[in-house]
Design an enzyme around this catalytic site. Structure first.
Site, PDB file in Angstrom:
ATOM      1  N   ASP A 106      -9.255   5.868  -0.289  1.00  0.00           N
ATOM      2  CA  ASP A 106      -8.684   4.907   0.646  1.00  0.00           C
ATOM      3  C   ASP A 106      -9.437   4.998   1.969  1.00  0.00           C
ATOM      4  O   ASP A 106      -9.672   6.092   2.481  1.00  0.00           O
ATOM      5  CB  ASP A 106      -7.198   5.204   0.864  1.00  0.00           C
ATOM      6  N   TYR A 138     -10.279   3.204   6.066  1.00  0.00           N
ATOM      7  CA  TYR A 138      -9.591   2.993   7.351  1.00  0.00           C
ATOM      8  C   TYR A 138     -10.451   2.017   8.128  1.00  0.00           C
ATOM      9  O   TYR A 138     -11.006   2.338   9.164  1.00  0.00           O
ATOM     10  CB  TYR A 138      -9.508   4.363   8.034  1.00  0.00           C
ATOM     11  N   HIS A 177      -6.272  -2.156  13.321  1.00  0.00           N
ATOM     12  CA  HIS A 177      -5.312  -1.153  12.863  1.00  0.00           C
ATOM     13  C   HIS A 177      -5.614   0.211  13.485  1.00  0.00           C
ATOM     14  O   HIS A 177      -4.716   0.883  14.018  1.00  0.00           O
ATOM     15  CB  HIS A 177      -5.358  -1.052  11.337  1.00  0.00           C
ATOM     16  N   ARG A 220      -2.072   8.356  20.652  1.00  0.00           N
ATOM     17  CA  ARG A 220      -2.848   8.937  21.748  1.00  0.00           C
ATOM     18  C   ARG A 220      -2.849   7.976  22.933  1.00  0.00           C
ATOM     19  O   ARG A 220      -3.896   7.449  23.332  1.00  0.00           O
ATOM     20  CB  ARG A 220      -4.296   9.210  21.298  1.00  0.00           C
ATOM     21  N   GLU A 264       1.442  -0.136   3.610  1.00  0.00           N
ATOM     22  CA  GLU A 264       0.146  -0.526   4.154  1.00  0.00           C
ATOM     23  C   GLU A 264      -0.409  -1.640   3.286  1.00  0.00           C
ATOM     24  O   GLU A 264      -0.641  -1.450   2.087  1.00  0.00           O
ATOM     25  CB  GLU A 264      -0.822   0.666   4.203  1.00  0.00           C
ATOM     26  N   GLU A 324      -3.127  -3.680   1.837  1.00  0.00           N
ATOM     27  CA  GLU A 324      -4.544  -3.394   1.637  1.00  0.00           C
ATOM     28  C   GLU A 324      -5.118  -4.240   0.499  1.00  0.00           C
ATOM     29  O   GLU A 324      -4.384  -4.850  -0.281  1.00  0.00           O
ATOM     30  CB  GLU A 324      -4.758  -1.912   1.319  1.00  0.00           C
ATOM     31  N   ASP A 384      -0.444   0.851  -0.080  1.00  0.00           N
ATOM     32  CA  ASP A 384      -0.563   2.310   0.037  1.00  0.00           C
ATOM     33  C   ASP A 384       0.663   2.827   0.790  1.00  0.00           C
ATOM     34  O   ASP A 384       0.642   3.007   1.997  1.00  0.00           O
ATOM     35  CB  ASP A 384      -1.856   2.672   0.774  1.00  0.00           C
ATOM     36  N   ARG A 415       5.385   8.396   7.015  1.00  0.00           N
ATOM     37  CA  ARG A 415       4.734   8.688   8.289  1.00  0.00           C
ATOM     38  C   ARG A 415       5.151  10.036   8.868  1.00  0.00           C
ATOM     39  O   ARG A 415       4.343  10.707   9.514  1.00  0.00           O
ATOM     40  CB  ARG A 415       5.058   7.582   9.303  1.00  0.00           C
ATOM     41  N   GLN A 469       3.394  12.701   6.810  1.00  0.00           N
ATOM     42  CA  GLN A 469       1.970  12.590   7.132  1.00  0.00           C
ATOM     43  C   GLN A 469       1.657  13.204   8.494  1.00  0.00           C
ATOM     44  O   GLN A 469       0.659  13.926   8.662  1.00  0.00           O
ATOM     45  CB  GLN A 469       1.556  11.122   7.107  1.00  0.00           C
ATOM     46  N   TYR A 524      -1.152  16.309   8.343  1.00  0.00           N
ATOM     47  CA  TYR A 524      -2.516  15.786   8.235  1.00  0.00           C
ATOM     48  C   TYR A 524      -3.550  16.477   9.124  1.00  0.00           C
ATOM     49  O   TYR A 524      -4.746  16.232   8.985  1.00  0.00           O
ATOM     50  CB  TYR A 524      -2.533  14.276   8.470  1.00  0.00           C
ATOM     51  N   LYS A 583       1.036  10.465   1.376  1.00  0.00           N
ATOM     52  CA  LYS A 583       0.418   9.288   0.764  1.00  0.00           C
ATOM     53  C   LYS A 583       0.439   9.332  -0.761  1.00  0.00           C
ATOM     54  O   LYS A 583       0.380   8.286  -1.412  1.00  0.00           O
ATOM     55  CB  LYS A 583      -1.048   9.193   1.210  1.00  0.00           C
ATOM     56  N   THR A 607       1.014   4.564  -4.985  1.00  0.00           N
ATOM     57  CA  THR A 607       0.146   3.494  -4.503  1.00  0.00           C
ATOM     58  C   THR A 607       0.293   2.348  -5.494  1.00  0.00           C
ATOM     59  O   THR A 607      -0.056   2.493  -6.666  1.00  0.00           O
ATOM     60  CB  THR A 607      -1.319   3.944  -4.427  1.00  0.00           C
ATOM     61  N   THR A 653      -5.420  -0.267   5.800  1.00  0.00           N
ATOM     62  CA  THR A 653      -4.497  -1.291   6.278  1.00  0.00           C
ATOM     63  C   THR A 653      -5.246  -2.473   6.889  1.00  0.00           C
ATOM     64  O   THR A 653      -6.138  -2.295   7.720  1.00  0.00           O
ATOM     65  CB  THR A 653      -3.547  -0.698   7.331  1.00  0.00           C
ATOM     66  N   GLU A 687       2.700  -0.230  12.992  1.00  0.00           N
ATOM     67  CA  GLU A 687       2.168  -1.116  14.020  1.00  0.00           C
ATOM     68  C   GLU A 687       3.177  -2.186  14.425  1.00  0.00           C
ATOM     69  O   GLU A 687       3.364  -2.470  15.609  1.00  0.00           O
ATOM     70  CB  GLU A 687       0.911  -1.812  13.519  1.00  0.00           C
TER      71      GLU A 687
END
Length: 401
Positions: A113, A115, A120, A129, A186, A188, A220, A224, A227, A231, A240, A244, A335, A349
C-alpha cells in the site's frame, strides 16, 4: 447513469462467480451490463484457443499469460457479445448479475500500500504535526509504501469485524487493550499484477502495461488508534492488517486508455528511474472519479487524477531494488484525496481527526460505528463519450469478538 452503460463493451471487467445450482464451481465471469458472461463456457462454444485459461477457478492463469493474450481474449469477448453473428450463441452463457455469487477474483500474492496523494499526506501531517512540516523530507522524492497482509484481502461484501488491539488514549500513562474506537476507511485504487518479473531485475516505467493486468477499487480499513500507538518506528501493522476490501471486478488496463491524463506538476524533479517525462516513459495519471458513501449517504468524491505519484512510478519504485513481481501481486494507491474538503478520502481527514464530526441524516460520525456500511464506487471517461464503471466495493462493520 445505469449499470448497462457503465459496463458496456468498452469495459468488460473480469471476476469470479458461482451459481445456486453449482455453488462449489467457481467460474471466470465477464460483466456485461446487468449480466455476467460465463467466459469459459463461451470460449468452449466458440472454439477459442484460450478456453483452458478461461475455465480456471481463478483469474491467475489468465493474468500470468501476458499482455498479448489479454488483448486477444478481450477482442474475442467483445466480438462474442457485440457482433450480430455471435450474440445469440453468447447469450446462452449469460447469467443475471442478481442471481450469482461473486468471489475474490484472484489469489493475492503480495500486498503493498502506498501513500501517493499529496493532499492526503499534507492533511494527515497537519493533523498530527500542526507545528511541524506537513510532509516528511522524503515524500516528494519517492513513493512511500508499506507491505500489508495478503491473507486478509477480502472481496466486497465480506463483514469487517472491528479489530481489537493496544491503544494509548491521551492522558493515559500506559496502553489499554480493547476494540478500536477510531475505525476508519481509506478510499483507494488497487492495481493487479499479471506478468511476473525475475528476482534481481527491475520494472521500468516503460514496462508498466506489460505487467499490470487491471484495476480495482480498494478500501484499506484502518484502526487509527491502534495505528497511532504501534507505527513508530516501523510503520503500519495491526491497525491495517485486519481487513482490506476489494471489488469483485478487475477492469482491464486497456479499458482505461481514454482516462489517461498527465499527473499534477511536480516541484521536485524525480530521480531518473521515476522520471515519467523522458522518452519511452508514459503518463499514467488516471481520471477516475470516486464516490464514498456511508450508510447510503455520499460523504466524499475524491478525484484520482490529483494523485502525485502514478501507479507506474509505484511499480518502478517497488522493484528498483530487484524485488520480483508475482502473478497476483496487489499494490494500492493510498488514500485518494483532492484539495477540497468534500474530496477527502478518509474520515480522519473529513472530520479533522474527529474534531468536526460529519452530520448525517442518521446521526453524526467522527469514526465508524458498528453496523455502518461503506461503499466505494467510481467511473472513468471511456471512448466516444462512454463511461467505464469500476465495480463497487462494500463492507459493513461488525462488533469486535
Amino acid at each position: 447513469m445505469s449499470d448497462t452503460a457503465l459496463f458496456g463493451p468498452d469495459n468488460l471487467p473480469y471476476g469470479l462467480f458461482t451459481t445456486p445450482d453449482r455453488p462449489g464451481h467457481r467460474r471466470v465471469g465477464v460483466r456485461f451490463g446487468d449480466d455476467v458472461l460465463d467466459a469459459g463456457a463461451a470460449a468452449a462454444e466458440f472454439g477459442s484457443a484460450h478456453t483452458d485459461l478461461l475455465q480456471q477457478p481463478t483469474l491467475n492463469a489468465l493474468m500470468a499469460a501476458g499482455r498479448s493474450t489479454w488483448q486477444d481474449v478481450r477482442a474475442q469477448l467483445r466480438a462474442w457479445l457485440t457482433d450480430d453473428a455471435h450474440r445469440e450463441r453468447a447469450a446462452r452463457h449469460l447469467h443475471p448479475l442478481s442471481g450469482v455469487t461473486l468471489h475474490l477474483p484472484f489469489d493475492v500474492a503480495d500486498y503493498v500500500d502506498f501513500y501517493a496523494s499529496e493532499h492526503h499526506a499534507t492533511n494527515v501531517g497537519r493533523i498530527f504535526r500542526p507545528d511541524g512540516d506537513a510532509l516528511t523530507p522524503n515524500w516528494k522524492h519517492l513513493p512511500i509504501g508499506y507491505h500489508g497482509r495478503a491473507g486478509t484481502v477480502v472481496v466486497s461484501g465480506t463483514p469487517v469485524v472491528r479489530p481489537q488491539g493496544q491503544r494509548k488514549p491521551p492522558g493515559e500513562t500506559a496502553p489499554l487493550f480493547g476494540p478500536s474506537r477510531r475505525l476508519d476507511i481509506e478510499a483507494e485504487v488497487g492495481f493487479v499484477v499479471g506478468t511476473p518479473s525475475p528476482h534481481g531485475s527491475r520494472v521500468g516505467l516503460e514496462d508498466f502495461r506489460e505487467h499490470v493486468f487491471g484495476v480495482t477499487l480498494l478500501n484499506d480499513w484502518s484502526a487509527r488508534d491502534i495505528q497511532a500507538w504501534e507505527y513508530v518506528p516501523l510503520g503500519p501493522f495491526l491497525g491495517k492488517s485486519f481487513a482490506t476490501s476489494v471489488s469483485p471486478w478487475i477492469t482491464p488496463l486497456d479499458a482505461l486508455d481514454a482516462a489517461r491524463v498527465a499527473p499534477p506538476p511536480r516541484d521536485v524533479p524525480p530521480l531518473p528511474y521515476l522520471d515519467d517525462t523522458v522518452d519511452g516513459a508514459e503518463n499514467w495519471g488516471l481520471d477516475l472519479r470516486l464516490t464514498v458513501r456511508l450508510n447510503g449517504h455520499t460523504i466524499s468524491e475524491p478525484p484520482f487524477s490529483a494523485m502525485y505519484w502514478t501507479a507506474a512510478q509505484q511499480l518502478a519504485h517497488m522493484t528498483v531494488n530487484g524485488a520480483s513481481l508475482r502473478t497476483g501481486d496487489l499494490f494500492a494507491s493510498g488514500t485518494v484525496s483532492g484539495d477540497a474538503p468534500e474530496q477527502r478520502g478518509c474520515l480522519l481527514e473529513l472530520t479533522w481527526g474527529g474534531k468536526t464530526p460529519l452530520q448525517l441524516p442518521d446521526g453524526e460520525r467522527a469514526f465508524l460505528e458498528d453496523g455502518d456500511e461503506v461503499t466505494l464506487a467510481a467511473w472513468a471517461p471511456g471512448p466516444d463519450g462512454a463511461r467505464i464503471g469500476l465495480g463497487e466495493v462494500t463492507g459493513r462493520v461488525h462488533p469486535a469478538v
